[in-house]
Design an enzyme around this catalytic site. Structure first.
Site, short mmCIF file in Angstrom:
data_model
loop_
_atom_site.label_atom_id
_atom_site.label_comp_id
_atom_site.label_asym_id
_atom_site.label_seq_id
_atom_site.Cartn_x
_atom_site.Cartn_y
_atom_site.Cartn_z
N ASP A 55 51.48 37.53 46.01
CA ASP A 55 51.42 37.46 44.54
C ASP A 55 52.81 37.23 43.95
OD1 ASP A 55 48.53 38.59 43.47
OD2 ASP A 55 49.07 39.51 45.37
N THR A 152 42.82 39.01 44.92
CA THR A 152 43.72 39.65 45.88
C THR A 152 42.95 40.38 46.97
OG1 THR A 152 45.44 39.91 44.20
CG2 THR A 152 45.62 41.31 46.13
N SER A 287 37.33 35.42 43.48
CA SER A 287 38.27 34.53 42.80
C SER A 287 37.63 33.37 42.06
CB SER A 287 39.31 33.99 43.79
OG SER A 287 38.80 32.91 44.55
N LYS A 304 29.01 35.70 34.75
CA LYS A 304 29.77 36.95 34.80
C LYS A 304 29.55 37.71 33.51
CE LYS A 304 34.21 39.17 35.49
NZ LYS A 304 35.69 39.03 35.57
#
Length: 404
Positions: A55, A152, A287, A304
């Site tokens: 990241d 992540t 992701s 979503k």
């Protein structure tokens, strides 16, 4: 890339190359993470979310490259990470790994058609590059928007993740680039990938991954394979166009949703899917690879519906939304309104959730999303937790309003 419109061409050129660099960096860090079992690669932020060496390294690399290409200190970059955790005394090991990863990546810039620094960056320069990404965006001017490693948790598990880079110009997304290092370029690869648990030996041996990109008004989206080994990036020759699916039967459609339940209501999405007539099991993907799947035609719907209190951030959607739109699909909130990227780091005014749709009618992608909203209906969406079904579907007479 074939497009008569030259606006944003240089910015897209640089962005695509930079994301290729970031993908290469992430692949190396992920292999080290999975094979060395080095817990120093991962830290918990103050909000208990995970952050990795990748990241910070990607954010520093992208920040440095964009600043060199487009105006140094004056460039506006909105990004997810800051230096708060990395600057703590107990993060010295992570900082050392970040500096090493950044310099290794920048040293290979020429392989991607870009120019790196004349000498290696020091720790203070790397921290400065990360910290430079402190813009809050807004309705005026150009703002680069970066999620250095979107997904992540998928990254640390050897699963799907994405590097997402977009540019917003006067409140509208003008450029979208998604790097998907574990998403093969072959058709139906995401479904096959999701049906088997990734194993370390497979991750170490496979040469896959892609970068997808587009710009506003092009009416096209492109995909390139990642480069490996000593190969050099020849992006105009290796790119091919992608388009949303032409499936018009809901029973055959595939819909995506987030893996984690923390910020997504799976049971509510399942109720909506049943109402719409979707019969396939949801494809749960980490992701923004979900947006990539819609744009490539491997899925037809991404839904979503976040739980109460959660606010969507622009870096989690900007690049993916533009990809779907230019590939022939539609993305709106649950009320049929296009997403607004002009109001800072959050998608303010979002109506209940996000729906990305390929369009069940190939001749008019918008009809697919309208069809979806017809079946959902305001009453259905207002009944979060208890699905309210309407027995009759009325005829739609007005399309969702366009971005202003």
């Amino acid at each position: 890339m074939e497009n008569d419109n030259e606006e944003y061409t240089e910015e897209l050129n640089v962005a695509v190359r930079v994301v290729h660099m970031a993908c290469s960096l992430c692949q190396k860090v992920q292999k080290q993470l999975l094979f060395s079992n080095n817990s120093n690669q991962i830290k918990s932020k103050d909000d208990d979310s995970l952050v990795t060496v990748a990241d910070w390294s990607v954010q520093a690399t992208v920040s440095w490259m964009l600043s060199e290409a487009f105006g140094g200190q004056n460039i506006s970059i909105v990004a997810e990470e800051d230096v708060q955790t990395l600057s703590k005394p107990d993060s010295s090991a992570q900082l050392g790994m970040v500096v090493s990863a950044v310099n290794e990546c920048l040293a290979e810039a020429c392989k991607f058609g870009l120019k790196g620094p004349n000498e290696a960056l020091g720790a203070s320069q790397v921290l400065e590059s990360i910290n430079r990404c402190n813009s809050t965006g807004g309705p005026v001017g150009r703002h680069w928007v970066l999620d250095p490693v979107d997904g992540t948790l998928g990254f640390v598990r050897g699963d799907q993740y994405a590097i997402a880079l977009a540019m917003i110009d006067d409140g509208e997304v003008a450029i979208g680039v998604l790097g998907c290092p574990n998403y093969p370029v072959k058709d139906d690869s995401l479904i096959k990938y999701s049906q088997q648990c990734p194993v370390m030996s497979e991750i170490s041996s496979r040469e896959e991954g892609c970068v997808m990109y587009t710009k506003k008004g092009s009416g096209k989206a492109w995909m390139q394979p990642l480069i490996h080994g000593d190969k050099r990036l020849e992006w105009q020759n290796s790119a091919r166009t992608v388009h949303v699916s032409s499936i018009d039967d809901p029973a055959l459609a595939t819909f995506c949703e987030p893996v984690e339940k923390t910020n997504s209501n799976h049971s509510f999405s399942a109720g909506i899917a049943h109402t719409v007539g979707l019969r396939n099991q949801p494809l749960r993907v980490y992701s923004m690879v979900k947006y990539a799947a819609i744009a490539r035609g491997e899925a037809e719907i991404y839904m979503k519906f976040a739980r109460s209190g959660y606010k969507e951030k622009i870096w989690d959607h900007a690049a993916g939304v533009l990809l779907v739109q230019e590939a022939g699909g539609v993305v709106t909130d649950a009320g049929g309104t296009p997403l607004d990227f002009s109001r800072g780091i959050y998608l303010e005014g979002l109506d209940r959730g996000i729906v990305a749709c390929s369009g069940f009618k190939r001749t008019n992608a918008v009809n697919g999303t309208l069809f979806l909203y017809l079946l959902l209906g305001k009453e259905v969406l207002d009944g979060v937790g208890s699905l309210i079904l309407r027995p009759k579907i009325s005829v739609i007479t007005k399309a969702p309003s366009a971005n202003k």
